[in-house]
Write a protein that holds these residues in place. Structure first.
Motif, PDB file in Angstrom:
ATOM      1  N   CYS A  62       0.893  -1.293  -0.155  1.00  0.00           N
ATOM      2  CA  CYS A  62      -0.079   0.048   0.060  1.00  0.00           C
ATOM      3  C   CYS A  62       1.065   1.440  -0.076  1.00  0.00           C
ATOM      4  O   CYS A  62       1.796   1.368   0.808  1.00  0.00           O
ATOM      5  CB  CYS A  62      -0.847   0.201   1.220  1.00  0.00           C
ATOM      6  N   GLY A  63       0.446   1.982  -0.816  1.00  0.00           N
ATOM      7  CA  GLY A  63       1.232   3.663  -0.846  1.00  0.00           C
ATOM      8  C   GLY A  63       0.248   4.706  -0.861  1.00  0.00           C
ATOM      9  O   GLY A  63      -0.865   4.468  -1.403  1.00  0.00           O
ATOM     10  N   VAL A  64       0.572   5.655  -0.015  1.00  0.00           N
ATOM     11  CA  VAL A  64      -0.437   6.721  -0.021  1.00  0.00           C
ATOM     12  C   VAL A  64       0.003   7.837  -0.375  1.00  0.00           C
ATOM     13  O   VAL A  64       1.229   8.238  -0.262  1.00  0.00           O
ATOM     14  CB  VAL A  64      -0.689   7.043   1.772  1.00  0.00           C
ATOM     15  N   LYS A  65      -0.592   8.517  -1.186  1.00  0.00           N
ATOM     16  CA  LYS A  65      -0.311   9.781  -2.083  1.00  0.00           C
ATOM     17  C   LYS A  65      -1.474  10.846  -1.650  1.00  0.00           C
ATOM     18  O   LYS A  65      -2.569  10.484  -1.711  1.00  0.00           O
ATOM     19  CB  LYS A  65      -0.457   9.497  -3.349  1.00  0.00           C
ATOM     20  N   ALA A  66      -0.836  11.912  -1.153  1.00  0.00           N
ATOM     21  CA  ALA A  66      -1.541  13.049  -0.638  1.00  0.00           C
ATOM     22  C   ALA A  66      -1.642  14.031  -1.625  1.00  0.00           C
ATOM     23  O   ALA A  66      -0.653  14.496  -2.210  1.00  0.00           O
ATOM     24  CB  ALA A  66      -1.186  13.486   0.778  1.00  0.00           C
ATOM     25  N   GLU A  67      -3.007  14.465  -2.002  1.00  0.00           N
ATOM     26  CA  GLU A  67      -3.072  15.735  -3.057  1.00  0.00           C
ATOM     27  C   GLU A  67      -4.167  16.675  -2.380  1.00  0.00           C
ATOM     28  O   GLU A  67      -4.934  15.974  -1.554  1.00  0.00           O
ATOM     29  CB  GLU A  67      -3.659  15.160  -4.359  1.00  0.00           C
ATOM     30  N   LEU A  68      -3.995  17.910  -2.766  1.00  0.00           N
ATOM     31  CA  LEU A  68      -4.848  18.992  -2.483  1.00  0.00           C
ATOM     32  C   LEU A  68      -6.050  19.089  -3.319  1.00  0.00           C
ATOM     33  O   LEU A  68      -6.090  18.804  -4.432  1.00  0.00           O
ATOM     34  CB  LEU A  68      -4.321  20.093  -2.296  1.00  0.00           C
ATOM     35  N   ARG A 123     -11.558  13.045   9.292  1.00  0.00           N
ATOM     36  CA  ARG A 123     -11.371  13.692   8.162  1.00  0.00           C
ATOM     37  C   ARG A 123     -11.542  15.091   8.253  1.00  0.00           C
ATOM     38  O   ARG A 123     -11.076  15.715   7.478  1.00  0.00           O
ATOM     39  CB  ARG A 123     -12.402  13.167   7.266  1.00  0.00           C
ATOM     40  N   LYS A 124     -11.971  15.691   9.439  1.00  0.00           N
ATOM     41  CA  LYS A 124     -11.982  17.072   9.575  1.00  0.00           C
ATOM     42  C   LYS A 124     -10.620  17.827   9.892  1.00  0.00           C
ATOM     43  O   LYS A 124     -10.263  18.789   9.662  1.00  0.00           O
ATOM     44  CB  LYS A 124     -12.617  17.487  10.908  1.00  0.00           C
ATOM     45  N   GLU A 125      -9.615  16.901  10.183  1.00  0.00           N
ATOM     46  CA  GLU A 125      -8.357  17.154  10.605  1.00  0.00           C
ATOM     47  C   GLU A 125      -7.539  17.211   9.025  1.00  0.00           C
ATOM     48  O   GLU A 125      -6.360  17.878   8.985  1.00  0.00           O
ATOM     49  CB  GLU A 125      -7.588  16.246  11.288  1.00  0.00           C
ATOM     50  N   LEU A 126      -8.202  16.662   7.999  1.00  0.00           N
ATOM     51  CA  LEU A 126      -7.580  16.742   6.786  1.00  0.00           C
ATOM     52  C   LEU A 126      -7.970  18.234   5.924  1.00  0.00           C
ATOM     53  O   LEU A 126      -7.482  18.562   4.895  1.00  0.00           O
ATOM     54  CB  LEU A 126      -8.181  15.782   5.766  1.00  0.00           C
ATOM     55  N   CYS A 127      -8.892  19.058   6.837  1.00  0.00           N
ATOM     56  CA  CYS A 127      -9.336  20.204   6.271  1.00  0.00           C
ATOM     57  C   CYS A 127      -8.434  21.236   6.484  1.00  0.00           C
ATOM     58  O   CYS A 127      -7.692  21.436   7.543  1.00  0.00           O
ATOM     59  CB  CYS A 127     -10.660  20.677   6.746  1.00  0.00           C
ATOM     60  N   ILE A 128      -7.957  22.288   5.423  1.00  0.00           N
ATOM     61  CA  ILE A 128      -6.854  23.292   5.493  1.00  0.00           C
ATOM     62  C   ILE A 128      -7.439  24.490   5.540  1.00  0.00           C
ATOM     63  O   ILE A 128      -7.355  25.270   6.505  1.00  0.00           O
ATOM     64  CB  ILE A 128      -5.985  23.074   4.365  1.00  0.00           C
ATOM     65  N   PHE A 172      -3.023  28.862   3.561  1.00  0.00           N
ATOM     66  CA  PHE A 172      -4.002  29.321   2.493  1.00  0.00           C
ATOM     67  C   PHE A 172      -4.303  30.806   2.928  1.00  0.00           C
ATOM     68  O   PHE A 172      -4.236  31.312   3.931  1.00  0.00           O
ATOM     69  CB  PHE A 172      -5.270  28.608   2.823  1.00  0.00           C
ATOM     70  N   ASP A 173      -4.123  31.531   1.796  1.00  0.00           N
ATOM     71  CA  ASP A 173      -4.387  33.063   1.979  1.00  0.00           C
ATOM     72  C   ASP A 173      -5.630  33.337   1.509  1.00  0.00           C
ATOM     73  O   ASP A 173      -6.036  33.325   0.361  1.00  0.00           O
ATOM     74  CB  ASP A 173      -3.121  33.831   0.932  1.00  0.00           C
ATOM     75  N   LYS A 174      -6.457  33.642   2.310  1.00  0.00           N
ATOM     76  CA  LYS A 174      -7.714  34.187   2.125  1.00  0.00           C
ATOM     77  C   LYS A 174      -7.986  35.395   1.084  1.00  0.00           C
ATOM     78  O   LYS A 174      -8.937  35.380   0.380  1.00  0.00           O
ATOM     79  CB  LYS A 174      -8.534  34.255   3.542  1.00  0.00           C
ATOM     80  N   ASN A 175      -6.984  36.353   1.284  1.00  0.00           N
ATOM     81  CA  ASN A 175      -7.169  37.372   0.265  1.00  0.00           C
ATOM     82  C   ASN A 175      -6.713  36.927  -0.953  1.00  0.00           C
ATOM     83  O   ASN A 175      -7.376  37.452  -2.101  1.00  0.00           O
ATOM     84  CB  ASN A 175      -6.154  38.614   0.775  1.00  0.00           C
ATOM     85  N   LEU A 176      -5.635  36.441  -1.047  1.00  0.00           N
ATOM     86  CA  LEU A 176      -5.425  36.112  -2.736  1.00  0.00           C
ATOM     87  C   LEU A 176      -6.006  34.847  -3.180  1.00  0.00           C
ATOM     88  O   LEU A 176      -5.816  34.561  -4.397  1.00  0.00           O
ATOM     89  CB  LEU A 176      -3.680  35.867  -2.407  1.00  0.00           C
ATOM     90  N   LYS A 177      -6.626  34.266  -2.259  1.00  0.00           N
ATOM     91  CA  LYS A 177      -7.419  32.909  -2.489  1.00  0.00           C
ATOM     92  C   LYS A 177      -6.250  31.912  -3.178  1.00  0.00           C
ATOM     93  O   LYS A 177      -6.656  31.121  -4.236  1.00  0.00           O
ATOM     94  CB  LYS A 177      -8.567  33.254  -3.588  1.00  0.00           C
ATOM     95  N   ARG A 180       0.242  27.906  -0.083  1.00  0.00           N
ATOM     96  CA  ARG A 180       1.478  27.802  -0.472  1.00  0.00           C
ATOM     97  C   ARG A 180       1.913  26.561   0.516  1.00  0.00           C
ATOM     98  O   ARG A 180       1.594  26.265   1.555  1.00  0.00           O
ATOM     99  CB  ARG A 180       2.269  28.844   0.144  1.00  0.00           C
ATOM    100  N   VAL A 181       2.612  25.504  -0.246  1.00  0.00           N
ATOM    101  CA  VAL A 181       3.093  24.261   0.290  1.00  0.00           C
ATOM    102  C   VAL A 181       4.494  24.298   0.810  1.00  0.00           C
ATOM    103  O   VAL A 181       5.445  24.771  -0.070  1.00  0.00           O
ATOM    104  CB  VAL A 181       2.773  23.165  -0.557  1.00  0.00           C
ATOM    105  N   ASP A 182       4.652  24.166   1.962  1.00  0.00           N
ATOM    106  CA  ASP A 182       6.141  24.016   2.641  1.00  0.00           C
ATOM    107  C   ASP A 182       6.568  22.501   2.768  1.00  0.00           C
ATOM    108  O   ASP A 182       6.168  22.002   3.810  1.00  0.00           O
ATOM    109  CB  ASP A 182       6.162  24.848   3.873  1.00  0.00           C
ATOM    110  N   ASP A 183       7.251  21.977   2.052  1.00  0.00           N
ATOM    111  CA  ASP A 183       7.702  20.649   1.982  1.00  0.00           C
ATOM    112  C   ASP A 183       8.773  20.372   3.139  1.00  0.00           C
ATOM    113  O   ASP A 183       9.067  19.118   3.669  1.00  0.00           O
ATOM    114  CB  ASP A 183       8.160  20.035   0.665  1.00  0.00           C
ATOM    115  N   SER A 184       9.248  21.424   3.629  1.00  0.00           N
ATOM    116  CA  SER A 184      10.499  21.443   4.509  1.00  0.00           C
ATOM    117  C   SER A 184       9.644  21.110   6.030  1.00  0.00           C
ATOM    118  O   SER A 184      10.515  20.724   6.804  1.00  0.00           O
ATOM    119  CB  SER A 184      11.335  22.566   4.744  1.00  0.00           C
TER     120      SER A 184
END
Length: 276
Positions: A62-68, A123-128, A172-177, A180-184
């Motif tokens: 099994c491999g898990v891939k996370a996408e937005l 699943r609520k914890e998956l909400c950004i 998530f920038d509410k103004n610019l809608k 940004r993802v920070d992989d570090s």
């Protein structure tokens, strides 16, 4: 061909019944004895979480891939978990190339029900950002060798992969809608519980055997899988029988709860070693 192998080929049911009359299965196991289980996590570097599980000769990855993704209007603050099982000719000669088999689709649906019923992931914890952005966790399960009890192996592989899943920080920038993802900066997925599946077969409508092999599944009069989570039954699947006797059902539940403790202990020990 040896006489014993020829006898098995011509009279498979009688061959199996002869073994059970000696209180032993053809592979040497007792009626309620389980095959060895092995787990390896973080096996796939390109996945966000992964695990390889072996139940005897049954091998599942099994491999898990996370996408937005955007959430649905009905669940604006819920993320997604999408299990998908693949049974290819590589794992068994009974499968052919082409679209997913009915068995693969049933396994995928069963895994979805197990994940939802056990509430192992909130699943609520998956909400950004509500109504805007959530995580989707694609759990791709491939069977490399089919030798029975695939739901048990697939469930354990999914849980092992989810336990090792790390999600990058998303702002998530509410103004610019936009976002940004920070992989570090990564956070481990919060797995709240560990559902464990245990499969059984009924032979000659009366004899119960645990963890059936592929050969045994073909000879069974009924197959039952019981999923236990925190010593509570959260899912049951049944195939091949109109009903299950109460004495058999009680045995399934007792065995499933006992097996859950052993398998959870194994998975946690593997996870602790991998985290060091």
């Amino acid at each position: 061909m040896e006489p014993q192998s020829l006898y098995k080929l011509i009279h498979p049911v009688k061959y199996y019944r002869d073994h059970l009359n000696q209180l032993m299965r053809p592979d040497g196991r007792k009626f309620l004895e389980y095959r060895p289980i092995s787990v390896n996590v973080n096996s796939i570097e390109t996945a966000d979480g992964s695990a390889i599980v072996k139940y005897g000769e049954t091998t599942v990855v099994c491999g898990v891939k996370a996408e937005l993704a955007a959430p649905t209007s009905k669940e604006p603050d819920y993320g997604y978990i999408v299990p998908n099982v693949e049974l290819t000719p590589l794992c068994s000669s009974k499968y052919r190339p082409g679209p997913p088999t009915d068995e693969a689709q049933v396994l995928s649906k069963n895994l979805m029900d197990i994940l939802i019923n056990s509430q192992c992931i909130d699943r609520k914890e998956l909400c950004i950002e509500r109504e805007k952005l959530v995580w989707t966790l694609y759990c791709d399960i491939s069977c490399f060798n089919y030798d029975g009890s695939v739901l048990d192996a697939a469930t354990l592989a999914v849980m092992g992969a989810l336990m090792t899943c790390n999600l990058p920080e998303v702002t998530f920038d509410k103004n610019l809608k936009n976002y940004r993802v920070d992989d570090s900066k990564k956070t481990r997925l919060n797995v709240k519980s560990l559902p464990i599946s245990t499969s059984f077969m009924i032979f000659d409508d009366n004899t119960v055997l645990s963890d059936p092999t592929a050969e045994e599944e073909e000879l069974s009069s009924g197959l039952v899988s019981v999923v236990s989570c925190n010593s509570e039954i959260c899912f049951i699947s049944k195939a091949g029988m109109s009903s299950v006797e109460t004495k058999h059902f009680d045995l399934f539940v007792e065995q499933a709860k006992n097996q859950e403790k052993k398998v959870v202990s194994l998975l946690k020990s593997v996870f602790c070693i991998a985290s060091q």
